[in-house]
Structure formats: C-alpha cells, structure tokens
Design a protein around this motif. Structure first.
Motif, PDB file in Angstrom:
ATOM      1  N   GLN A  95       1.050  -1.305   0.113  1.00 45.90           N
ATOM      2  CA  GLN A  95      -0.067   0.254  -0.153  1.00 45.90           C
ATOM      3  C   GLN A  95       0.901   1.303  -0.107  1.00 45.90           C
ATOM      4  O   GLN A  95       1.434   1.379   0.805  1.00 45.90           O
ATOM      5  N   ARG A  96       0.718   1.876  -0.939  1.00 45.54           N
ATOM      6  CA  ARG A  96       1.577   3.390  -1.214  1.00 45.54           C
ATOM      7  C   ARG A  96       1.245   4.293   0.011  1.00 45.54           C
ATOM      8  O   ARG A  96       0.001   4.250   0.282  1.00 45.54           O
ATOM      9  N   VAL A  97       2.210   4.908   0.566  1.00 48.88           N
ATOM     10  CA  VAL A  97       1.844   5.781   1.475  1.00 48.88           C
ATOM     11  C   VAL A  97       2.805   7.050   1.186  1.00 48.88           C
ATOM     12  O   VAL A  97       3.706   7.044   0.326  1.00 48.88           O
ATOM     13  N   SER A  98       2.153   8.263   1.659  1.00 50.12           N
ATOM     14  CA  SER A  98       2.851   9.539   1.144  1.00 50.12           C
ATOM     15  C   SER A  98       4.131   9.991   1.673  1.00 50.12           C
ATOM     16  O   SER A  98       4.768  10.597   1.006  1.00 50.12           O
ATOM     17  N   GLY A  99       4.580   9.335   2.524  1.00 50.77           N
ATOM     18  CA  GLY A  99       5.810   9.700   3.149  1.00 50.77           C
ATOM     19  C   GLY A  99       6.506   8.818   4.132  1.00 50.77           C
ATOM     20  O   GLY A  99       6.001   7.549   4.382  1.00 50.77           O
ATOM     21  N   PRO A 100       7.773   8.856   4.687  1.00 52.87           N
ATOM     22  CA  PRO A 100       8.408   7.750   5.395  1.00 52.87           C
ATOM     23  C   PRO A 100       7.634   7.531   6.672  1.00 52.87           C
ATOM     24  O   PRO A 100       7.072   8.397   7.381  1.00 52.87           O
ATOM     25  N   GLN A 101       7.283   6.170   6.895  1.00 53.13           N
ATOM     26  CA  GLN A 101       6.971   5.614   8.148  1.00 53.13           C
ATOM     27  C   GLN A 101       7.669   4.722   8.713  1.00 53.13           C
ATOM     28  O   GLN A 101       8.420   3.783   7.822  1.00 53.13           O
ATOM     29  N   VAL A 102       7.750   4.359   9.851  1.00 51.52           N
ATOM     30  CA  VAL A 102       8.741   3.444  10.331  1.00 51.52           C
ATOM     31  C   VAL A 102       8.059   1.949   9.714  1.00 51.52           C
ATOM     32  O   VAL A 102       6.917   1.904   9.978  1.00 51.52           O
ATOM     33  N   GLY A 103       8.857   1.077   9.386  1.00 51.95           N
ATOM     34  CA  GLY A 103       8.223  -0.102   8.645  1.00 51.95           C
ATOM     35  C   GLY A 103       7.719  -0.165   7.246  1.00 51.95           C
ATOM     36  O   GLY A 103       7.609  -1.008   6.467  1.00 51.95           O
ATOM     37  N   ALA A 104       7.665   1.185   6.571  1.00 53.31           N
ATOM     38  CA  ALA A 104       7.618   1.309   4.973  1.00 53.31           C
ATOM     39  C   ALA A 104       8.821   0.888   4.432  1.00 53.31           C
ATOM     40  O   ALA A 104       9.801   1.184   4.819  1.00 53.31           O
ATOM     41  N   ILE A 105       8.604   0.400   3.163  1.00 53.14           N
ATOM     42  CA  ILE A 105       9.663   0.074   2.219  1.00 53.14           C
ATOM     43  C   ILE A 105       9.949   1.539   1.628  1.00 53.14           C
ATOM     44  O   ILE A 105       8.934   1.998   0.809  1.00 53.14           O
ATOM     45  N   ALA A 106      11.050   1.989   1.613  1.00 52.87           N
ATOM     46  CA  ALA A 106      11.524   2.853   0.770  1.00 52.87           C
ATOM     47  C   ALA A 106      12.241   2.346  -0.554  1.00 52.87           C
ATOM     48  O   ALA A 106      12.977   1.570  -0.547  1.00 52.87           O
ATOM     49  N   VAL A 107      11.830   3.047  -1.683  1.00 53.47           N
ATOM     50  CA  VAL A 107      12.429   2.566  -3.096  1.00 53.47           C
ATOM     51  C   VAL A 107      12.930   3.977  -3.491  1.00 53.47           C
ATOM     52  O   VAL A 107      12.301   4.768  -3.671  1.00 53.47           O
ATOM     53  N   MET A 108      14.189   3.893  -3.836  1.00 49.84           N
ATOM     54  CA  MET A 108      14.929   4.866  -4.311  1.00 49.84           C
ATOM     55  C   MET A 108      15.763   4.834  -5.737  1.00 49.84           C
ATOM     56  O   MET A 108      16.104   3.635  -5.951  1.00 49.84           O
ATOM     57  N   GLY A 109      16.200   5.687  -6.107  1.00 50.66           N
ATOM     58  CA  GLY A 109      17.099   5.679  -7.377  1.00 50.66           C
ATOM     59  C   GLY A 109      18.603   5.632  -6.674  1.00 50.66           C
ATOM     60  O   GLY A 109      18.766   5.992  -5.520  1.00 50.66           O
ATOM     61  N   ARG A 110      19.460   5.233  -7.515  1.00 43.37           N
ATOM     62  CA  ARG A 110      20.675   5.113  -7.161  1.00 43.37           C
ATOM     63  C   ARG A 110      21.631   5.080  -8.490  1.00 43.37           C
ATOM     64  O   ARG A 110      21.111   4.436  -9.556  1.00 43.37           O
TER      65      ARG A 110
END
Length: 156
Positions: A95-110
């Motif tokens: 489930q997409r969430v709007s910002g950082p939350q503990v336990g959320a998976i962060a997908v990032m560019g690198r």
C-alpha cells in the motif's frame, strides 16, 4: 574520545529519554496535523528482522542483492514479497503511503540502478533512516536523503 555519528547521538539521546528499548512505528497524517503518531500493523517486526543482519550479507549474492534481502526480510517476518530481484518492483508492491513511516519500504534511485530498504526511523532533518542490503556490500542502517526516494509502501 571518538566523535559520535548522528545516528549514535540519536540513539544515545533516545536512551537518555527512556526510549532505549522502544520499537514503535510512527506515521504522519493530516488528522494529526502532521505530527508523528503510532501505527503500521506489523511494521516493527519487519524492522527488527532487517536489523538482525546489520553488518553481514545473509544472501548468497555478491552483487545486486538489496531486493533479494528485502524479500527475505518480508518473508521471515510473515509477509509476502515481490519475488523479484529488482528494487523497483517494490514501487508497485503493498500500500503506497505519502511519506516515510517506520516499517515502510523505501524505493529509491541510485547510480547504476535502484535500491530498496525498510524505514527504521526519521532523523532530525526529516530524512528516513533505512536498513538495506547491499549498502557497501553489507546490511547497513543509514539516513537517506528524502530526495532519493520515489516511493514508500507498507508491506502486504
């Protein structure tokens, strides 16, 4: 005396304030005026599972193993992963969430591709602290610039 990192100072400050053994999840919402609130079913067990491997490489891969690590952590904490070795596969997971939350998976560019990890906290500058695999060829817990992250998702 050695100089402490920002993370070590934060941990020491939390310990001094009586939060040393706390493993809570936080999120922000419009209903709470953007203030941190507790929430996120099962999110703290994902963080705890990811932290078990800090400093090592629990996969058999020599490269490109951040998504494999994230899938392993999710499965071992009772969730289904994406089944993909591509970090970007997590952008359409959960489930997409709007910002950082503990336990959320962060997908990032690198540079050279993508990266994925689980948010374990938020630093004083509002940047998420992320536990991820294949960060310097091992599992690390480090702050990540908010601008690098293009998706936050809560696990299924």
């Amino acid at each position: 005396m050695a100089r402490l990192s920002r993370w070590e100072r934060g941990v020491a400050q939390m310990g001094a304030q009586g939060f040393a053994d706390t493993n809570a999840s936080i999120s922000t919402s419009a209903a709470s005026g953007g203030m941190a609130t507790s929430g996120g079913f099962g999110s703290s067990n994902v963080v705890a599972e990811a932290r078990r491997y800090i400093g090592g490489n629990p996969t058999s891969r020599r490269s490109l193993w951040c998504a494999r690590f994230m899938n392993m952590v999710l499965e071992r904490s009772g969730h289904h992963g994406t089944g993909s070795d591509m970090a970007r596969s997590f952008a359409s997971y959960g489930q997409r969430v709007s910002g950082p939350q503990v336990g959320a998976i962060a997908v990032m560019g690198r540079r050279g591709g993508g990266h994925v990890g689980v948010v374990s906290g938020i630093d004083a500058g509002g940047n998420p602290i992320v536990v991820s695999g294949n960060n310097g060829n091992r599992v690390r817990e480090t702050p990540v610039s908010r601008g690098r992250i293009y998706a936050y998702v809560m696990p299924n």
